[in-house]
Write an enzyme that holds these catalytic residues in place. Sequence first.
Site, PDB file in Angstrom:
ATOM      1  N   ASN A 201      -9.083 -22.245  46.316  1.00 27.55           N
ATOM      2  CA  ASN A 201      -9.983 -21.635  47.301  1.00 27.55           C
ATOM      3  C   ASN A 201     -11.179 -21.020  46.565  1.00 27.55           C
ATOM      4  OD1 ASN A 201     -11.270 -20.063  49.203  1.00 27.55           O
ATOM      5  ND2 ASN A 201      -9.390 -19.213  50.072  1.00 27.55           N
TER       6      ASN A 201
ATOM      7  N   CYS B 168     -15.304 -16.205  52.926  1.00 28.23           N
ATOM      8  CA  CYS B 168     -15.067 -17.660  52.936  1.00 28.23           C
ATOM      9  C   CYS B 168     -15.912 -18.389  53.989  1.00 28.23           C
ATOM     10  CB  CYS B 168     -13.594 -17.956  53.167  1.00 28.23           C
ATOM     11  SG  CYS B 168     -12.545 -17.293  51.863  1.00 28.23           S
TER      12      CYS B 168
ATOM     13  N   HIS C  81     -13.497 -25.410  55.161  1.00 31.71           N
ATOM     14  CA  HIS C  81     -13.247 -24.493  54.051  1.00 31.71           C
ATOM     15  C   HIS C  81     -11.866 -24.815  53.490  1.00 31.71           C
ATOM     16  CE1 HIS C  81     -12.552 -21.094  51.613  1.00 31.71           C
ATOM     17  NE2 HIS C  81     -11.666 -20.546  52.434  1.00 31.71           N
TER      18      HIS C  81
HETATM   19  N1  ACO Z   1       5.108 -17.929  43.545  1.00 32.95           N
HETATM   20  C1  ACO Z   1       6.391 -17.827  43.932  1.00 32.95           C
HETATM   21  N2  ACO Z   1       6.769 -17.100  44.997  1.00 32.95           N
HETATM   22  C2  ACO Z   1       5.818 -16.464  45.684  1.00 32.95           C
HETATM   23  C3  ACO Z   1       4.451 -16.535  45.323  1.00 32.95           C
HETATM   24  C4  ACO Z   1       4.121 -17.304  44.201  1.00 32.95           C
HETATM   25  N3  ACO Z   1       2.860 -17.445  43.767  1.00 32.95           N
HETATM   26  N4  ACO Z   1       3.742 -15.804  46.205  1.00 32.95           N
HETATM   27  C5  ACO Z   1       4.608 -15.299  47.092  1.00 32.95           C
HETATM   28  N5  ACO Z   1       5.856 -15.682  46.773  1.00 32.95           N
HETATM   29  C6  ACO Z   1       7.112 -15.363  47.471  1.00 32.95           C
HETATM   30  C7  ACO Z   1       6.998 -14.107  48.280  1.00 32.95           C
HETATM   31  O1  ACO Z   1       7.208 -12.965  47.492  1.00 32.95           O
HETATM   32  C8  ACO Z   1       8.109 -14.304  49.296  1.00 32.95           C
HETATM   33  O2  ACO Z   1       9.319 -13.982  48.710  1.00 32.95           O
HETATM   34  P1  ACO Z   1      10.449 -13.220  49.553  1.00 32.95           P
HETATM   35  O3  ACO Z   1      10.793 -14.148  50.666  1.00 32.95           O
HETATM   36  O4  ACO Z   1      11.526 -13.022  48.550  1.00 32.95           O
HETATM   37  O5  ACO Z   1       9.808 -11.950  50.021  1.00 32.95           O
HETATM   38  C9  ACO Z   1       8.096 -15.819  49.538  1.00 32.95           C
HETATM   39  O6  ACO Z   1       7.384 -16.383  48.413  1.00 32.95           O
HETATM   40  C10 ACO Z   1       7.381 -16.222  50.828  1.00 32.95           C
HETATM   41  O7  ACO Z   1       6.149 -15.519  50.893  1.00 32.95           O
HETATM   42  P2  ACO Z   1       5.163 -15.689  52.110  1.00 32.95           P
HETATM   43  O8  ACO Z   1       3.974 -14.856  51.883  1.00 32.95           O
HETATM   44  O9  ACO Z   1       5.903 -15.524  53.381  1.00 32.95           O
HETATM   45  O10 ACO Z   1       4.814 -17.244  51.931  1.00 32.95           O
HETATM   46  P3  ACO Z   1       3.947 -18.162  52.832  1.00 32.95           P
HETATM   47  O11 ACO Z   1       4.681 -19.379  53.189  1.00 32.95           O
HETATM   48  O12 ACO Z   1       3.279 -17.407  53.937  1.00 32.95           O
HETATM   49  O13 ACO Z   1       2.810 -18.623  51.823  1.00 32.95           O
HETATM   50  C11 ACO Z   1       0.515 -18.134  51.280  1.00 32.95           C
HETATM   51  C12 ACO Z   1       1.973 -17.674  51.221  1.00 32.95           C
HETATM   52  C13 ACO Z   1       0.381 -19.406  50.482  1.00 32.95           C
HETATM   53  C14 ACO Z   1      -0.358 -17.036  50.702  1.00 32.95           C
HETATM   54  C15 ACO Z   1       0.149 -18.390  52.756  1.00 32.95           C
HETATM   55  O14 ACO Z   1       0.539 -17.323  53.558  1.00 32.95           O
HETATM   56  C16 ACO Z   1      -1.314 -18.647  52.916  1.00 32.95           C
HETATM   57  O15 ACO Z   1      -1.843 -19.612  52.438  1.00 32.95           O
HETATM   58  N6  ACO Z   1      -2.002 -17.786  53.670  1.00 32.95           N
HETATM   59  C17 ACO Z   1      -3.404 -17.928  53.896  1.00 32.95           C
HETATM   60  C18 ACO Z   1      -4.084 -17.143  52.864  1.00 32.95           C
HETATM   61  C19 ACO Z   1      -5.430 -17.683  52.520  1.00 32.95           C
HETATM   62  O16 ACO Z   1      -5.658 -18.852  52.491  1.00 32.95           O
HETATM   63  N7  ACO Z   1      -6.299 -16.754  52.216  1.00 32.95           N
HETATM   64  C20 ACO Z   1      -7.561 -17.088  51.688  1.00 32.95           C
HETATM   65  C21 ACO Z   1      -8.631 -16.297  52.295  1.00 32.95           C
HETATM   66  S1  ACO Z   1      -8.758 -16.610  53.996  1.00 32.95           S
HETATM   67  C22 ACO Z   1      -9.127 -18.156  54.096  1.00 32.95           C
HETATM   68  O17 ACO Z   1      -9.711 -18.659  53.199  1.00 32.95           O
HETATM   69  C23 ACO Z   1      -8.718 -18.919  55.293  1.00 32.95           C
END
Ligand code: ACO
Length: 324
Positions: free
Chosen positions: A281, A114, A251
């Site tokens: 993304n 990224c 980004h």
């Molecule tokens: N739909 C519904 N529920 C979901 C989904 C989905 N698509 N994905 C995860 N969940 C659930 C999980 O299973 C979890 O359930 P549980 O509590 O029963 O275990 C719950 O939602 C919470 O999951 P978390 O992973 O804790 O959710 P979070 O608030 O952290 O959000 C996310 C997840 C959106 C991936 C976030 O962590 C994020 O954006 N992280 C950055 C990742 C990123 O941007 N990566 C890209 C590459 S790096 C970069 O570009 C910067």
Amino acid sequence: MIQRSVIIGCGAYLPERIVTNAELAKQVETTDEWIRQRTGIEQRHIAADGEKTSDLALAASKNAISAAGISVSDIDMIVLATATPDETFPSSATRVQAELGMTRGAAFDVQAVCTGFVYALNVADNFIRVGQAKTVLVIGAETFSRILDWSDRTTCVLFGDGAGAVVLQAQDSEGTNRDRGILSNHIHSDGRHHNLLYVDGGPSSTKTVGHLRMVGREVFRHAVANMASVLVEALEFNGLSPADLDWLVPHQANRRILDSTAQKLRLDMEKIVVTVQRHANTSAASIPLALAEAVGDGRIQPGNVVALEAMGGGFTWGSSIIRW
Ligand code: ACO
């Protein structure tokens, strides 16, 4: 007299097919509401069968070249940032070179996921500063749809395909050009975080292409910290304060990461170019896509101070400050 690299044209390309959150909810257990609330994403573009990263890159490049008002024969280097090349080798940049009909100069890919576009811009700027290139086509292009595990709801909802490109040209910093161009680049990496975000395949490990794997919450935490610190570093280096920034083009990974960055730096959200809701993304393509949009609709104007910043797998992170 200083020679600086100036962006003289931007271009973008998005695949035709749009996939909404509601469509994804038919494939995996998710909802439009969950995706919007956690990420700000509403839809993403997905490449057609057979549409390759180099096809996207070529279309964006043609738009950038036309916006710059140059001809292909003026270009002496292509730097293409991608983590999803057409093939293991040769580089997708050489494919773009051939398709453009460019028979001289050099073309190669840069891989920083990224942060790829910021790395590529830094590389191109350095080639210009040492006088080894005058006009460089810098591209960010990705087809992340090819490396997603479409049964994993925690990752497949986050990404999209697309490409953006800029033409970077050496210009003397005098007269009306005074102070224009790239003012600084800062790039970083920390390989210890490999396991938080990686692809579980590759030619020398599994001999397969593999799928993207991510510990989302940890990546989020690092992204918020790094996106803020790299911007502070860049502003301090240039003797600028957040208030001096006209535009931040970050980004586009997650709307909440952008909100936190703005909050940490007390930056007006109105100054941040946000496309994540429509593009999701797109990894290395997200910054040049957002740039092309904000330049195209007249938000970014000559003389503006524009900051680019990114964070991604590796981890890698970095910034560029540009006087437009
Ligand atoms: N739909 C519904 N529920 C979901 C989904 C989905 N698509 N994905 C995860 N969940 C659930 C999980 O299973 C979890 O359930 P549980 O509590 O029963 O275990 C719950 O939602 C919470 O999951 P978390 O992973 O804790 O959710 P979070 O608030 O952290 O959000 C996310 C997840 C959106 C991936 C976030 O962590 C994020 O954006 N992280 C950055 C990742 C990123 O941007 N990566 C890209 C590459 S790096 C970069 O570009 C910067």
